[in-house]
Write a protein that holds these residues in place. Sequence first.
Motif, PDB file in Angstrom:
ATOM      1  N   GLY A   1       9.113  -4.700  -1.032  1.00  0.00           N
ATOM      2  CA  GLY A   1       7.820  -4.945  -1.686  1.00  0.00           C
ATOM      3  C   GLY A   1       7.978  -5.910  -2.844  1.00  0.00           C
TER       4      GLY A   1
ATOM      5  N   GLU B   1      -4.406  -1.097  -8.202  1.00  0.00           N
ATOM      6  CA  GLU B   1      -5.081   0.213  -8.125  1.00  0.00           C
ATOM      7  C   GLU B   1      -4.004   1.260  -8.332  1.00  0.00           C
ATOM      8  OE1 GLU B   1      -8.158   0.585  -8.027  1.00  0.00           O
ATOM      9  OE2 GLU B   1      -9.044  -1.129  -7.020  1.00  0.00           O
ATOM     10  N   LEU B   2      -4.011   1.924  -9.486  1.00  0.00           N
ATOM     11  CA  LEU B   2      -2.857   2.749  -9.856  1.00  0.00           C
ATOM     12  C   LEU B   2      -3.230   4.227  -9.986  1.00  0.00           C
ATOM     13  CD1 LEU B   2      -1.449   0.144 -12.407  1.00  0.00           C
ATOM     14  CD2 LEU B   2      -1.023   0.295  -9.946  1.00  0.00           C
TER      15      LEU B   2
ATOM     16  N   VAL C   1       0.827  -1.221   0.000  1.00  0.00           N
ATOM     17  CA  VAL C   1       0.000   0.000   0.000  1.00  0.00           C
ATOM     18  C   VAL C   1       0.861   1.271   0.000  1.00  0.00           C
ATOM     19  CG1 VAL C   1      -1.930  -1.160   1.144  1.00  0.00           C
ATOM     20  CG2 VAL C   1      -0.225   0.021   2.523  1.00  0.00           C
TER      21      VAL C   1
ATOM     22  N   TRP D   1       1.259   5.713   0.768  1.00  0.00           N
ATOM     23  CA  TRP D   1       1.230   6.558   1.961  1.00  0.00           C
ATOM     24  C   TRP D   1       0.079   7.551   1.986  1.00  0.00           C
ATOM     25  CZ3 TRP D   1       1.167  11.095  -0.456  1.00  0.00           C
ATOM     26  CH2 TRP D   1       1.821  11.190  -1.690  1.00  0.00           C
TER      27      TRP D   1
ATOM     28  N   GLU E   1       0.019  12.483 -13.893  1.00  0.00           N
ATOM     29  CA  GLU E   1      -0.507  12.632 -12.535  1.00  0.00           C
ATOM     30  C   GLU E   1       0.470  13.479 -11.709  1.00  0.00           C
ATOM     31  OE1 GLU E   1      -0.432   9.181  -9.865  1.00  0.00           O
ATOM     32  OE2 GLU E   1      -2.547   9.575  -9.498  1.00  0.00           O
TER      33      GLU E   1
ATOM     34  N   LYS F   1       2.658  -4.907   3.446  1.00  0.00           N
ATOM     35  CA  LYS F   1       3.820  -4.013   3.444  1.00  0.00           C
ATOM     36  C   LYS F   1       3.342  -2.570   3.317  1.00  0.00           C
ATOM     37  CE  LYS F   1       6.491  -2.174   0.491  1.00  0.00           C
ATOM     38  NZ  LYS F   1       6.570  -0.867   1.167  1.00  0.00           N
TER      39      LYS F   1
ATOM     40  N   PHE G   1      -2.129  -4.604  -4.901  1.00  0.00           N
ATOM     41  CA  PHE G   1      -1.218  -3.447  -4.872  1.00  0.00           C
ATOM     42  C   PHE G   1      -1.978  -2.163  -5.129  1.00  0.00           C
ATOM     43  CE2 PHE G   1       1.353  -0.404  -7.351  1.00  0.00           C
ATOM     44  CZ  PHE G   1       2.320  -0.106  -6.404  1.00  0.00           C
ATOM     45  N   THR G   2      -1.681  -1.136  -4.354  1.00  0.00           N
ATOM     46  CA  THR G   2      -2.121   0.222  -4.661  1.00  0.00           C
ATOM     47  C   THR G   2      -0.892   1.105  -4.674  1.00  0.00           C
ATOM     48  OG1 THR G   2      -4.293  -0.089  -3.664  1.00  0.00           O
ATOM     49  CG2 THR G   2      -3.549   2.170  -3.923  1.00  0.00           C
ATOM     50  N   GLY G   3      -0.751   1.879  -5.732  1.00  0.00           N
ATOM     51  CA  GLY G   3       0.406   2.766  -5.831  1.00  0.00           C
ATOM     52  C   GLY G   3       0.529   3.307  -7.237  1.00  0.00           C
ATOM     53  N   SER G   4       1.743   3.668  -7.600  1.00  0.00           N
ATOM     54  CA  SER G   4       1.957   4.343  -8.879  1.00  0.00           C
ATOM     55  C   SER G   4       1.829   3.359 -10.049  1.00  0.00           C
ATOM     56  CB  SER G   4       3.344   4.969  -8.888  1.00  0.00           C
ATOM     57  OG  SER G   4       4.310   3.952  -8.751  1.00  0.00           O
TER      58      SER G   4
ATOM     59  N   CYS H   1      -5.750   9.375  -5.738  1.00  0.00           N
ATOM     60  CA  CYS H   1      -5.648   8.909  -7.114  1.00  0.00           C
ATOM     61  C   CYS H   1      -6.857   9.258  -7.985  1.00  0.00           C
ATOM     62  CB  CYS H   1      -5.483   7.397  -7.071  1.00  0.00           C
ATOM     63  SG  CYS H   1      -6.714   6.643  -6.004  1.00  0.00           S
TER      64      CYS H   1
HETATM   65  P1  NAD Z   1       4.646   3.899  -5.209  1.00  0.00           P
HETATM   66  O1  NAD Z   1       4.194   3.045  -6.327  1.00  0.00           O
HETATM   67  O2  NAD Z   1       6.001   4.484  -5.298  1.00  0.00           O
HETATM   68  O3  NAD Z   1       4.636   3.079  -3.836  1.00  0.00           O
HETATM   69  C1  NAD Z   1       3.454   2.436  -3.362  1.00  0.00           C
HETATM   70  C2  NAD Z   1       3.852   1.248  -2.491  1.00  0.00           C
HETATM   71  O4  NAD Z   1       4.481   0.255  -3.303  1.00  0.00           O
HETATM   72  C3  NAD Z   1       4.884   1.568  -1.416  1.00  0.00           C
HETATM   73  O5  NAD Z   1       4.604   0.732  -0.304  1.00  0.00           O
HETATM   74  C4  NAD Z   1       6.202   1.187  -2.066  1.00  0.00           C
HETATM   75  O6  NAD Z   1       7.208   0.889  -1.117  1.00  0.00           O
HETATM   76  C5  NAD Z   1       5.807  -0.027  -2.870  1.00  0.00           C
HETATM   77  N1  NAD Z   1       6.552  -0.284  -4.094  1.00  0.00           N
HETATM   78  C6  NAD Z   1       7.052   0.617  -4.965  1.00  0.00           C
HETATM   79  N2  NAD Z   1       7.608  -0.014  -6.025  1.00  0.00           N
HETATM   80  C7  NAD Z   1       7.418  -1.344  -5.828  1.00  0.00           C
HETATM   81  C8  NAD Z   1       7.736  -2.518  -6.574  1.00  0.00           C
HETATM   82  N3  NAD Z   1       8.373  -2.445  -7.747  1.00  0.00           N
HETATM   83  N4  NAD Z   1       7.362  -3.710  -6.084  1.00  0.00           N
HETATM   84  C9  NAD Z   1       6.703  -3.811  -4.908  1.00  0.00           C
HETATM   85  N5  NAD Z   1       6.386  -2.736  -4.148  1.00  0.00           N
HETATM   86  C10 NAD Z   1       6.731  -1.517  -4.606  1.00  0.00           C
HETATM   87  O7  NAD Z   1       3.525   4.981  -5.045  1.00  0.00           O
HETATM   88  P2  NAD Z   1       3.486   6.225  -4.046  1.00  0.00           P
HETATM   89  O8  NAD Z   1       4.207   7.355  -4.661  1.00  0.00           O
HETATM   90  O9  NAD Z   1       3.874   5.802  -2.672  1.00  0.00           O
HETATM   91  O10 NAD Z   1       1.903   6.488  -4.020  1.00  0.00           O
HETATM   92  C11 NAD Z   1       1.279   7.367  -4.875  1.00  0.00           C
HETATM   93  C12 NAD Z   1       0.703   6.647  -6.086  1.00  0.00           C
HETATM   94  O11 NAD Z   1      -0.300   5.723  -5.665  1.00  0.00           O
HETATM   95  C13 NAD Z   1       0.003   7.593  -7.034  1.00  0.00           C
HETATM   96  O12 NAD Z   1       0.333   7.284  -8.357  1.00  0.00           O
HETATM   97  C14 NAD Z   1      -1.468   7.306  -6.801  1.00  0.00           C
HETATM   98  O13 NAD Z   1      -2.322   7.608  -7.862  1.00  0.00           O
HETATM   99  C15 NAD Z   1      -1.455   5.870  -6.485  1.00  0.00           C
HETATM  100  N6  NAD Z   1      -2.662   5.509  -5.753  1.00  0.00           N
HETATM  101  C16 NAD Z   1      -3.640   4.797  -6.393  1.00  0.00           C
HETATM  102  C17 NAD Z   1      -4.820   4.496  -5.729  1.00  0.00           C
HETATM  103  C18 NAD Z   1      -5.927   3.713  -6.386  1.00  0.00           C
HETATM  104  O14 NAD Z   1      -6.765   3.175  -5.669  1.00  0.00           O
HETATM  105  N7  NAD Z   1      -5.984   3.603  -7.695  1.00  0.00           N
HETATM  106  C19 NAD Z   1      -4.999   4.911  -4.418  1.00  0.00           C
HETATM  107  C20 NAD Z   1      -3.993   5.648  -3.813  1.00  0.00           C
HETATM  108  C21 NAD Z   1      -2.822   5.931  -4.485  1.00  0.00           C
END
Ligand code: NAD
Length: 484
Positions: free
Chosen positions: A215, A253-254, A153, A155, A386, A179, A229-232, A287
């Motif tokens: 991660g 969820e990106l 997830v 932050w 974004e 994580k 996974f939620t993140g970039s 997001c």
């Molecule tokens: P990020 O992708 O850098 O990190 C997110 C999480 O993934 C962190 O815990 C990080 O340590 C981990 N991580 C990063 N790269 C990884 C990899 N290769 N393998 C496994 N784990 C990995 O994102 P961020 O900058 O922390 O968060 C912001 C992003 O999250 C924005 O792009 C936002 O749009 C997106 N987001 C999406 C949603 C949704 O539901 N669609 C919700 C919230 C945030």
Amino acid sequence: MTIDYDRLYLAGQWTEPATEHRIDVHSASTEELLGAVPEAAEADVDDAVAAARRAFDDPAGWSRWEPHQRADVLERFAVALEKRAQETARRVTVQNGMPISLAQQFEGGFPPVLLRYFSELVTCSPQEETRPGMLGGSSRVIREPVGVVAAVVPWNVPQAITFLKLAPALAAGCTVVLKPAPETVLDAMLMAEAAAEAELPAGVLSVVPGGRELGAYLIAHPGVDKVSFTGSTAAGRAIAETCGRLLRPVTLELGGKSAAIVLDDANLSETIESFFAATLLNNGQICWLGTRVLAPRSRYGEVVDAVTDLARSLAIGDPLAETTQVGPLVSARQRDRVESYIAKGRGEGARVTTGGGRPAGLDRGWFVEPTVFADVDNQHTIAQEEIFGPVLSVIPYGDEDEAVAIANASEYGLGGSVWTADPDRGESVARRVESGTIGVNAYANDPTAPFGGIKSSGIGRELGPEGLHSYQVFKTIYLDPSKG
Ligand code: NAD
């Protein structure tokens, strides 16, 4: 006083970490050290996954319990979280800058709601059915928990996003290794305290604080059955590649770059609070926000003025103050990133109508002024990428068809909204927008309805029965036809 942990919550126990590495967490508004937690090492992940595997495979264990037995434990978990709701909200606010009023709602309030919603869904809806077949016999179709889940997830809304995963996974009978993001580990540790108090059975949940390498190690671990996974989008692509190679189911969820389409009959002043929530909430760090505001040419100046006035009117400052509407960004890195986009917007010829810098009088903390760009072309970088900060682009359109075409001319498809005096017209426009979710005169993720993206915004859905099903697999038993 700092908040310090010296043990990891692994498999239901507070455990000595494998190494002495630690993660420091800083305040988004004062930059001071807030606390530190052990950084999990690969050996800790191995232990967590092994315990999750044992708990899942135990023939008399969590995955085989009746749904109501798990619901009883999850109710205890919900109560333990409720006891900590104020402190959870406070920790999130100081770590990532989320205004406290929002943190109370999203971070303190939402997790117990999700635990109860998914517990009830599993308890009250049939988990198997018998279907008369076409070949003379019948089939039993059973939903089984998918297995050991690796949940990773970000932050920005850390607890709510954690429970979008934990609540359906645990209710379904999965076991989870979580994580959290390094920027927001203090709320994750508080959540672990609640899990310990609720006496989740050994191995059902572990928390492994760490960065992206950890991660990547977790999601590729041989003991994991499903990744959530939620993140970039960039990280999502890397994770999807790994899961593709392993043929491992994954929910992603990106990122997003959604459109807030203002129709020519809209009365923005009547819906300005909802418009704020749909475009600028959480300092722009969500997001699904509609960060491209599409305005009809016939009323362009008026819409630019309304959005500019809104951005100017927002109370910016200490995120712990109840009246604050905009707090700081999560980190210096994030502020630099947002400022570089503001510079790009200016460089590409868009016009700043308000903001564009750092707020006066806030010398500490990673603040950026709410910023509005007018005269933005949808091809501009600030309209395509974004930003993840309080920055809106107002883009003109001619007619409704053009508005829809601009909304859809995006790599992403996650959220969005339509603003109009005529809800039916709003819905018919919403139907034409390529997006996993969209609102009419408001935007809010309801627990009962699926949330997620299309295109580069992700794969799969969270929330609603669809969110539960992503933690289940179907098993079919063809029943003995002679016994029919
Ligand atoms: P990020 O992708 O850098 O990190 C997110 C999480 O993934 C962190 O815990 C990080 O340590 C981990 N991580 C990063 N790269 C990884 C990899 N290769 N393998 C496994 N784990 C990995 O994102 P961020 O900058 O922390 O968060 C912001 C992003 O999250 C924005 O792009 C936002 O749009 C997106 N987001 C999406 C949603 C949704 O539901 N669609 C919700 C919230 C945030």
